[in-house]
Design a protein around this motif. Structure first.
Motif, short mmCIF file in Angstrom:
data_model
loop_
_atom_site.label_atom_id
_atom_site.label_comp_id
_atom_site.label_asym_id
_atom_site.label_seq_id
_atom_site.Cartn_x
_atom_site.Cartn_y
_atom_site.Cartn_z
N PHE A 5 -1.19 -5.32 9.48
CA PHE A 5 -1.15 -3.86 9.42
C PHE A 5 -1.20 -3.30 7.99
CE2 PHE A 5 0.33 -5.03 13.55
CZ PHE A 5 -0.22 -4.08 14.38
N GLU A 6 -1.30 -4.19 6.99
CA GLU A 6 -1.41 -3.76 5.58
C GLU A 6 -2.62 -4.45 4.96
OE1 GLU A 6 0.48 -1.70 3.54
OE2 GLU A 6 1.67 -1.08 5.27
N THR A 28 -2.88 1.28 5.56
CA THR A 28 -1.70 0.98 6.35
C THR A 28 -1.97 1.44 7.78
OG1 THR A 28 -0.31 1.33 4.41
CG2 THR A 28 0.80 1.34 6.55
N THR A 41 -3.23 -5.83 17.59
CA THR A 41 -3.27 -6.95 16.65
C THR A 41 -4.61 -7.67 16.76
OG1 THR A 41 -0.88 -7.19 16.93
CG2 THR A 41 -2.01 -9.00 15.88
N ASP A 98 0.92 -12.56 6.66
CA ASP A 98 1.73 -12.44 7.87
C ASP A 98 1.75 -11.02 8.44
OD1 ASP A 98 2.42 -15.14 7.78
OD2 ASP A 98 4.10 -14.74 6.42
N ASN A 99 0.98 -10.09 7.83
CA ASN A 99 1.03 -8.70 8.27
C ASN A 99 -0.39 -8.14 8.39
OD1 ASN A 99 1.51 -6.01 8.76
ND2 ASN A 99 2.70 -5.65 6.91
N ASP A 154 -0.50 -9.26 2.77
CA ASP A 154 0.35 -10.40 3.08
C ASP A 154 -0.24 -11.07 4.32
OD1 ASP A 154 2.33 -12.13 4.02
OD2 ASP A 154 3.94 -10.66 3.94
#
Length: 93
Positions: A41-42, A65, A12, A38-39, A36
């Motif tokens: 990883f995308e 991704t 992260t 909050d993510n 997003d």
């Protein structure tokens, strides 16, 4: 030790630093941001067609991704913008 497929604080942190670096020092013809907030990883990326190529003047959206095992496994990239590429051409019999 975390289970396979589980994000870790280190991956992260790596993704957060890479996104910050791209924001502070953009690469010509390329931009990236989170799909997003909050993510991590995308990512959604925008690639501007390079000069003197058949893609010149084009704007191509793609999605990156990142797997939870990143950086041990690479991200998957898929174009959102429809486009032709010679490696994806299938000839008819």
């Amino acid at each position: 030790m975390s289970k396979p497929g589980t994000p870790t604080p280190s991956n992260t942190l790596i993704l957060r630093r890479q996104l910050q670096e791209l924001t502070k020092h953009p690469v010509e013809g390329f931009s990236a941001g989170l799909v997003d907030d909050d993510n991590l990883f995308e990512w959604e990326v925008l690639i501007i067609g390079p000069p003197d190529t058949m893609y010149e003047g084009g704007f191509f959206k793609a999605r990156l991704t990142f797997p939870p095992e990143f950086p041990l496994l690479p991200p998957k990239m898929s174009f959102i913008t429809p486009m032709w590429h010679p490696n994806s051409c299938v000839s008819s019999p």
